[in-house]
Design an enzyme around this catalytic site. Structure first.
Site, PDB file in Angstrom:
ATOM      1  N   ASP A 180       0.868  -1.177   0.000  1.00 45.10           N
ATOM      2  CA  ASP A 180       0.000   0.000   0.000  1.00 45.10           C
ATOM      3  C   ASP A 180       0.909   1.232   0.000  1.00 45.10           C
ATOM      4  O   ASP A 180       1.828   1.329   0.830  1.00 45.10           O
ATOM      5  CB  ASP A 180      -0.904  -0.012   1.252  1.00 45.10           C
ATOM      6  CG  ASP A 180      -2.042   0.997   1.154  1.00 45.10           C
ATOM      7  OD1 ASP A 180      -1.758   2.182   0.906  1.00 45.10           O
ATOM      8  OD2 ASP A 180      -3.192   0.600   1.341  1.00 45.10           O
ATOM      9  N   HIS A 196     -10.090  -5.695  -2.575  1.00 45.31           N
ATOM     10  CA  HIS A 196      -8.750  -5.838  -2.004  1.00 45.31           C
ATOM     11  C   HIS A 196      -8.837  -6.143  -0.523  1.00 45.31           C
ATOM     12  O   HIS A 196      -9.772  -5.732   0.162  1.00 45.31           O
ATOM     13  CB  HIS A 196      -7.895  -4.585  -2.243  1.00 45.31           C
ATOM     14  CG  HIS A 196      -8.547  -3.326  -1.810  1.00 45.31           C
ATOM     15  ND1 HIS A 196      -9.505  -2.687  -2.572  1.00 45.31           N
ATOM     16  CD2 HIS A 196      -8.394  -2.568  -0.694  1.00 45.31           C
ATOM     17  CE1 HIS A 196      -9.909  -1.598  -1.936  1.00 45.31           C
ATOM     18  NE2 HIS A 196      -9.247  -1.504  -0.791  1.00 45.31           N
ATOM     19  N   PHE A 197      -7.831  -6.846  -0.063  1.00 43.87           N
ATOM     20  CA  PHE A 197      -7.678  -7.167   1.354  1.00 43.87           C
ATOM     21  C   PHE A 197      -6.461  -6.411   1.869  1.00 43.87           C
ATOM     22  O   PHE A 197      -5.386  -6.481   1.264  1.00 43.87           O
ATOM     23  CB  PHE A 197      -7.473  -8.675   1.550  1.00 43.87           C
ATOM     24  CG  PHE A 197      -8.692  -9.483   1.197  1.00 43.87           C
ATOM     25  CD1 PHE A 197      -9.619  -9.818   2.178  1.00 43.87           C
ATOM     26  CD2 PHE A 197      -8.923  -9.890  -0.111  1.00 43.87           C
ATOM     27  CE1 PHE A 197     -10.755 -10.548   1.864  1.00 43.87           C
ATOM     28  CE2 PHE A 197     -10.064 -10.616  -0.439  1.00 43.87           C
ATOM     29  CZ  PHE A 197     -10.973 -10.955   0.550  1.00 43.87           C
ATOM     30  N   HIS A 198      -6.642  -5.714   2.988  1.00 42.40           N
ATOM     31  CA  HIS A 198      -5.526  -5.039   3.657  1.00 42.40           C
ATOM     32  C   HIS A 198      -4.899  -6.039   4.636  1.00 42.40           C
ATOM     33  O   HIS A 198      -5.622  -6.678   5.412  1.00 42.40           O
ATOM     34  CB  HIS A 198      -6.022  -3.854   4.489  1.00 42.40           C
ATOM     35  CG  HIS A 198      -6.672  -2.765   3.694  1.00 42.40           C
ATOM     36  ND1 HIS A 198      -5.986  -1.629   3.320  1.00 42.40           N
ATOM     37  CD2 HIS A 198      -7.927  -2.614   3.218  1.00 42.40           C
ATOM     38  CE1 HIS A 198      -6.811  -0.816   2.648  1.00 42.40           C
ATOM     39  NE2 HIS A 198      -8.001  -1.402   2.576  1.00 42.40           N
ATOM     40  N   GLN A 200     -14.550   2.351   1.652  1.00 44.85           N
ATOM     41  CA  GLN A 200     -13.797   1.888   0.470  1.00 44.85           C
ATOM     42  C   GLN A 200     -13.508   3.075  -0.445  1.00 44.85           C
ATOM     43  O   GLN A 200     -14.389   3.902  -0.699  1.00 44.85           O
ATOM     44  CB  GLN A 200     -14.619   0.830  -0.283  1.00 44.85           C
ATOM     45  CG  GLN A 200     -13.866   0.205  -1.460  1.00 44.85           C
ATOM     46  CD  GLN A 200     -14.662  -0.906  -2.165  1.00 44.85           C
ATOM     47  OE1 GLN A 200     -15.831  -1.149  -1.829  1.00 44.85           O
ATOM     48  NE2 GLN A 200     -14.030  -1.553  -3.121  1.00 44.85           N
TER      49      GLN A 200
HETATM   50  P1  AMP Z   1      -9.848   1.176   0.600  1.00 43.20           P
HETATM   51  O1  AMP Z   1     -10.118   2.506   1.201  1.00 43.20           O
HETATM   52  O2  AMP Z   1     -10.175   0.005   1.466  1.00 43.20           O
HETATM   53  O3  AMP Z   1     -10.522   1.106  -0.766  1.00 43.20           O
HETATM   54  O4  AMP Z   1      -8.295   1.080   0.400  1.00 43.20           O
HETATM   55  C1  AMP Z   1      -7.612   1.505  -0.731  1.00 43.20           C
HETATM   56  C2  AMP Z   1      -6.160   1.470  -0.379  1.00 43.20           C
HETATM   57  O5  AMP Z   1      -5.414   1.587  -1.564  1.00 43.20           O
HETATM   58  C3  AMP Z   1      -5.711   2.591   0.559  1.00 43.20           C
HETATM   59  O6  AMP Z   1      -5.130   2.030   1.717  1.00 43.20           O
HETATM   60  C4  AMP Z   1      -4.719   3.379  -0.284  1.00 43.20           C
HETATM   61  O7  AMP Z   1      -3.653   3.856   0.504  1.00 43.20           O
HETATM   62  C5  AMP Z   1      -4.269   2.345  -1.278  1.00 43.20           C
HETATM   63  N1  AMP Z   1      -3.802   2.846  -2.577  1.00 43.20           N
HETATM   64  C6  AMP Z   1      -4.358   3.822  -3.329  1.00 43.20           C
HETATM   65  N2  AMP Z   1      -3.664   3.958  -4.481  1.00 43.20           N
HETATM   66  C7  AMP Z   1      -2.661   3.037  -4.453  1.00 43.20           C
HETATM   67  C8  AMP Z   1      -1.612   2.677  -5.348  1.00 43.20           C
HETATM   68  N3  AMP Z   1      -1.426   3.299  -6.517  1.00 43.20           N
HETATM   69  N4  AMP Z   1      -0.774   1.673  -4.992  1.00 43.20           N
HETATM   70  C9  AMP Z   1      -0.923   1.047  -3.788  1.00 43.20           C
HETATM   71  N5  AMP Z   1      -1.884   1.342  -2.906  1.00 43.20           N
HETATM   72  C10 AMP Z   1      -2.750   2.318  -3.228  1.00 43.20           C
END
Ligand code: AMP
Length: 138
Positions: A33, A102-104, A96
């Site tokens: 991330d 996606h999984f964190h 989101q």
């Molecule tokens: P969510 O809010 O659960 O949809 O999480 C999206 C995640 O994607 C966030 O933790 C962002 O920091 C991450 N993110 C956004 N753009 C990118 C990118 N280009 N590469 C890696 N992570 C990203």
């Protein structure tokens, strides 16, 4: 609305946007991330395009969660974390921000707070070092 093929994770999957990759197989990709809430914050996404858990093909979901399990173990070991948190958000009301499932995966230490969600861009050298650390534990 439907799945947007121009979302940032779809671009990463097509090689149109950069990523600090940890591992991949035919079904899923793991990468760092870029705005981590903790050091070692890793994402796992299916290669199949779906917005969230609710519209995911169950078989693809099964394959993806196996990658989550493997990477979570490696993240835990790489960061010598006593715990590891898996988070997954569905819909903007749930927080989101990227509409590709996606999984964190986040290493957890008691007493260590999270940084803000999706806010501060991490140093790229540090992200590559973290990806390397996790790869070494796979
Ligand atoms: P969510 O809010 O659960 O949809 O999480 C999206 C995640 O994607 C966030 O933790 C962002 O920091 C991450 N993110 C956004 N753009 C990118 C990118 N280009 N590469 C890696 N992570 C990203």
């Amino acid at each position: 609305m439907g799945y947007d093929t121009d979302n940032i994770f779809a671009k990463i999957l097509r090689g149109e946007a950069p990523a600090f990759k940890v591992c991949e197989n035919d079904f899923a990709l793991a990468f760092m991330d870029v705005m981590p809430q903790v050091d070692g914050h890793t994402l796992v996404i299916p290669k199949d395009g779906c917005e969230d858990l609710l519209d995911a093909d169950p078989q693809i979901l099964g394959e993806t969660i196996q990658v989550v399990q493997t990477v979570a173990g490696a993240v835990k070991e790489a960061f010598e974390a006593p715990g590891v948190m898996i988070a997954q958000l569905n819909g903007s009301a749930a927080g989101q921000t990227v509409f590709h499932l996606h999984f964190h995966i986040m290493p957890r230490f008691s007493g260590l707070e999270f940084r803000m969600h999706a806010r501060d861009m991490e140093d790229f050298d540090k992200l590559e070092k973290h990806a390397e650390r996790i790869r070494a534990c796979l």
